[in-house]
Design a protein around this motif. Structure first.
Motif, PDB file in Angstrom:
ATOM      1  N   SER A 121      -4.186 -12.681 -13.713  1.00 50.10           N
ATOM      2  CA  SER A 121      -4.474 -11.503 -14.539  1.00 50.10           C
ATOM      3  C   SER A 121      -5.583 -10.652 -13.929  1.00 50.10           C
ATOM      4  O   SER A 121      -5.497  -9.425 -13.877  1.00 50.10           O
ATOM      5  N   GLN A 122      -6.635 -11.318 -13.443  1.00 54.28           N
ATOM      6  CA  GLN A 122      -7.735 -10.601 -12.815  1.00 54.28           C
ATOM      7  C   GLN A 122      -7.283  -9.928 -11.532  1.00 54.28           C
ATOM      8  O   GLN A 122      -7.654  -8.784 -11.234  1.00 54.28           O
ATOM      9  N   LEU A 123      -6.447 -10.640 -10.770  1.00 47.76           N
ATOM     10  CA  LEU A 123      -5.946 -10.081  -9.519  1.00 47.76           C
ATOM     11  C   LEU A 123      -5.075  -8.853  -9.795  1.00 47.76           C
ATOM     12  O   LEU A 123      -5.154  -7.851  -9.081  1.00 47.76           O
ATOM     13  N   GLN A 124      -4.275  -8.947 -10.823  1.00 44.85           N
ATOM     14  CA  GLN A 124      -3.443  -7.798 -11.199  1.00 44.85           C
ATOM     15  C   GLN A 124      -4.306  -6.589 -11.551  1.00 44.85           C
ATOM     16  O   GLN A 124      -4.035  -5.476 -11.109  1.00 44.85           O
ATOM     17  N   ARG A 125      -5.353  -6.811 -12.338  1.00 46.32           N
ATOM     18  CA  ARG A 125      -6.250  -5.711 -12.705  1.00 46.32           C
ATOM     19  C   ARG A 125      -6.927  -5.118 -11.480  1.00 46.32           C
ATOM     20  O   ARG A 125      -7.089  -3.893 -11.371  1.00 46.32           O
ATOM     21  N   ASP A 126      -7.320  -5.972 -10.533  1.00 46.82           N
ATOM     22  CA  ASP A 126      -7.989  -5.488  -9.323  1.00 46.82           C
ATOM     23  C   ASP A 126      -7.054  -4.644  -8.462  1.00 46.82           C
ATOM     24  O   ASP A 126      -7.456  -3.615  -7.904  1.00 46.82           O
ATOM     25  N   VAL A 127      -5.817  -5.089  -8.330  1.00 49.09           N
ATOM     26  CA  VAL A 127      -4.848  -4.328  -7.531  1.00 49.09           C
ATOM     27  C   VAL A 127      -4.572  -2.979  -8.181  1.00 49.09           C
ATOM     28  O   VAL A 127      -4.530  -1.937  -7.510  1.00 49.09           O
ATOM     29  N   MET A 128      -4.403  -2.980  -9.499  1.00 48.55           N
ATOM     30  CA  MET A 128      -4.159  -1.723 -10.209  1.00 48.55           C
ATOM     31  C   MET A 128      -5.341  -0.779 -10.063  1.00 48.55           C
ATOM     32  O   MET A 128      -5.170   0.431  -9.883  1.00 48.55           O
ATOM     33  N   ALA A 129      -6.543  -1.325 -10.128  1.00 48.56           N
ATOM     34  CA  ALA A 129      -7.745  -0.508  -9.965  1.00 48.56           C
ATOM     35  C   ALA A 129      -7.821   0.074  -8.566  1.00 48.56           C
ATOM     36  O   ALA A 129      -8.230   1.228  -8.377  1.00 48.56           O
ATOM     37  N   GLU A 130      -7.429  -0.712  -7.573  1.00 45.90           N
ATOM     38  CA  GLU A 130      -7.471  -0.239  -6.182  1.00 45.90           C
ATOM     39  C   GLU A 130      -6.445   0.869  -5.950  1.00 45.90           C
ATOM     40  O   GLU A 130      -6.722   1.851  -5.256  1.00 45.90           O
ATOM     41  N   LEU A 131      -5.277   0.727  -6.552  1.00 52.21           N
ATOM     42  CA  LEU A 131      -4.251   1.768  -6.440  1.00 52.21           C
ATOM     43  C   LEU A 131      -4.731   3.064  -7.104  1.00 52.21           C
ATOM     44  O   LEU A 131      -4.503   4.159  -6.592  1.00 52.21           O
ATOM     45  N   GLU A 132      -5.401   2.912  -8.226  1.00 47.78           N
ATOM     46  CA  GLU A 132      -5.913   4.074  -8.933  1.00 47.78           C
ATOM     47  C   GLU A 132      -7.054   4.731  -8.155  1.00 47.78           C
ATOM     48  O   GLU A 132      -7.222   5.945  -8.170  1.00 47.78           O
ATOM     49  N   TRP A 133      -7.826   3.898  -7.456  1.00 49.18           N
ATOM     50  CA  TRP A 133      -8.978   4.392  -6.706  1.00 49.18           C
ATOM     51  C   TRP A 133      -8.551   5.159  -5.457  1.00 49.18           C
ATOM     52  O   TRP A 133      -9.219   6.106  -5.048  1.00 49.18           O
ATOM     53  N   GLN A 176       2.913   7.563   0.902  1.00 51.89           N
ATOM     54  CA  GLN A 176       2.330   6.959  -0.300  1.00 51.89           C
ATOM     55  C   GLN A 176       2.775   5.509  -0.445  1.00 51.89           C
ATOM     56  O   GLN A 176       2.006   4.662  -0.895  1.00 51.89           O
ATOM     57  N   LYS A 177       3.987   5.225  -0.078  1.00 51.02           N
ATOM     58  CA  LYS A 177       4.502   3.856  -0.110  1.00 51.02           C
ATOM     59  C   LYS A 177       3.675   2.953   0.807  1.00 51.02           C
ATOM     60  O   LYS A 177       3.253   1.858   0.418  1.00 51.02           O
ATOM     61  N   LEU A 178       3.398   3.441   2.030  1.00 51.53           N
ATOM     62  CA  LEU A 178       2.580   2.671   2.965  1.00 51.53           C
ATOM     63  C   LEU A 178       1.143   2.533   2.466  1.00 51.53           C
ATOM     64  O   LEU A 178       0.529   1.462   2.602  1.00 51.53           O
ATOM     65  N   ALA A 179       0.602   3.608   1.889  1.00 49.44           N
ATOM     66  CA  ALA A 179      -0.766   3.582   1.378  1.00 49.44           C
ATOM     67  C   ALA A 179      -0.904   2.581   0.228  1.00 49.44           C
ATOM     68  O   ALA A 179      -1.917   1.885   0.119  1.00 49.44           O
ATOM     69  N   ALA A 180       0.110   2.489  -0.612  1.00 47.64           N
ATOM     70  CA  ALA A 180       0.078   1.533  -1.723  1.00 47.64           C
ATOM     71  C   ALA A 180       0.081   0.103  -1.197  1.00 47.64           C
ATOM     72  O   ALA A 180      -0.639  -0.770  -1.701  1.00 47.64           O
ATOM     73  N   GLU A 181       0.878  -0.139  -0.184  1.00 43.53           N
ATOM     74  CA  GLU A 181       0.935  -1.474   0.408  1.00 43.53           C
ATOM     75  C   GLU A 181      -0.420  -1.858   1.021  1.00 43.53           C
ATOM     76  O   GLU A 181      -0.922  -2.971   0.813  1.00 43.53           O
ATOM     77  N   LYS A 182      -1.032  -0.920   1.732  1.00 44.22           N
ATOM     78  CA  LYS A 182      -2.338  -1.190   2.350  1.00 44.22           C
ATOM     79  C   LYS A 182      -3.405  -1.429   1.287  1.00 44.22           C
ATOM     80  O   LYS A 182      -4.265  -2.308   1.435  1.00 44.22           O
ATOM     81  N   ALA A 183      -3.365  -0.632   0.232  1.00 42.29           N
ATOM     82  CA  ALA A 183      -4.352  -0.770  -0.834  1.00 42.29           C
ATOM     83  C   ALA A 183      -4.267  -2.143  -1.484  1.00 42.29           C
ATOM     84  O   ALA A 183      -5.278  -2.787  -1.774  1.00 42.29           O
ATOM     85  N   ALA A 184      -3.057  -2.615  -1.711  1.00 46.99           N
ATOM     86  CA  ALA A 184      -2.882  -3.926  -2.334  1.00 46.99           C
ATOM     87  C   ALA A 184      -3.337  -5.044  -1.406  1.00 46.99           C
ATOM     88  O   ALA A 184      -3.975  -6.017  -1.838  1.00 46.99           O
ATOM     89  N   ARG A 185      -3.049  -4.918  -0.123  1.00 42.04           N
ATOM     90  CA  ARG A 185      -3.389  -5.972   0.836  1.00 42.04           C
ATOM     91  C   ARG A 185      -4.896  -6.146   1.009  1.00 42.04           C
ATOM     92  O   ARG A 185      -5.375  -7.245   1.322  1.00 42.04           O
ATOM     93  N   ARG A 186      -5.649  -5.076   0.800  1.00 44.97           N
ATOM     94  CA  ARG A 186      -7.095  -5.179   1.022  1.00 44.97           C
ATOM     95  C   ARG A 186      -7.853  -5.736  -0.178  1.00 44.97           C
ATOM     96  O   ARG A 186      -9.067  -5.901  -0.128  1.00 44.97           O
ATOM     97  N   VAL A 187      -7.152  -6.024  -1.266  1.00 43.13           N
ATOM     98  CA  VAL A 187      -7.804  -6.613  -2.432  1.00 43.13           C
ATOM     99  C   VAL A 187      -8.013  -8.105  -2.196  1.00 43.13           C
ATOM    100  O   VAL A 187      -7.083  -8.827  -1.814  1.00 43.13           O
ATOM    101  N   ALA A 188      -9.227  -8.565  -2.406  1.00 41.69           N
ATOM    102  CA  ALA A 188      -9.551  -9.976  -2.204  1.00 41.69           C
ATOM    103  C   ALA A 188      -8.751 -10.850  -3.163  1.00 41.69           C
ATOM    104  O   ALA A 188      -8.648 -10.565  -4.350  1.00 41.69           O
TER     105      ALA A 188
END
Length: 217
Positions: A5-17, A46-58
């Motif tokens: 759940s926390q990881l999901q919130r972090d990924v969503m926050a990173e995508l929004e950021w 944008q598809k590539l940017a979303a993938e990169k954003a998700a991958r960089r989340v700890a």
């Protein structure tokens, strides 16, 4: 260690950021640290940017990327877009009390809930929702309110008369025919007649009041 759940919130926050991503149509699901991105973006970058954003989340162990590129000219079939389109169509249709109906869309399947006064309103809402592009099915759970019968209306009006200290309830007659109420009898003053008429109009289900009460001076 982060839970899913926390990881999901972090990924969503990173995508929004990330300013290069329109995240409104991107969904995020996490199972045992594996992140699944779904939904739509407006361009391949944008598809590539979303993938990169998700991958960089700890905490992300792996990534399943199911995002589709949808151009501005393509039909708008995301769930929230379908829901908005249905609500817009409800607001344009005078037969549908849109403020009394809730709309839920999940994977293109529409669920309608709420309460309306007439069956035709429920049926019209179902038909309108089914015509929206992207809808794969409609569950119509709208309830039709049980309207008062003529007997119910008369009983409620008579009860209101009896509660009013300024009205001689025994001197006024009430006849009901569907939503139409006809008042008769005799009262001693104009204000009693007005009290009787207001009480009749206040009863649920009344659509017309014919006041034939006579003033006996």
């Amino acid at each position: 260690m982060k839970n899913d759940s926390q990881l999901q919130r972090d990924v969503m926050a990173e995508l929004e950021w990330e300013p290069s991503i329109d995240h409104a149509d991107i969904g995020v699901a996490v199972t045992d640290g594996v992140v699944t991105l779904s939904g739509f973006v407006k361009s391949y970058p944008q598809k590539l940017a979303a993938e990169k954003a998700a991958r960089r989340v700890a905490g992300v162990k792996a990534l399943a990327e199911e995002i589709k590129v949808r151009f501005a000219s393509d039909p708008k079939t995301a769930d929230h877009e379908i829901a908005k389109r249905i609500l817009d169509m409800f607001s344009w249709n005078i037969s549908i009390p849109g403020d009394k109906i809730a709309v839920k869309v999940e994977h293109g399947w529409v669920t309608l809930t709420g309460t309306v006064d007439w069956y035709y309103q429920s049926e019209e809402a179902r038909k309108v929702a089914g015509k929206v592009n992207g809808v794969v099915g409609v569950s119509n759970l709208i309830e039709v309110r049980k309207l008062p019968t003529s007997g119910d209306i008369k009983d409620r009006i008579m009860a209101a008369f009896k509660r009013n200290a300024d009205l001689d309830a025994a001197s006024v007659t009430v006849f009901t025919d569907g939503g139409k109420v006809t008042l008769g009898g005799k009262v001693k003053a104009w204000n009693e007649r007005q009290i009787a008429e207001r009480a009749a109009w206040a009863a649920p289900g009344v659509t017309r009041v014919e006041d034939n009460i006579i003033i006996a001076f």
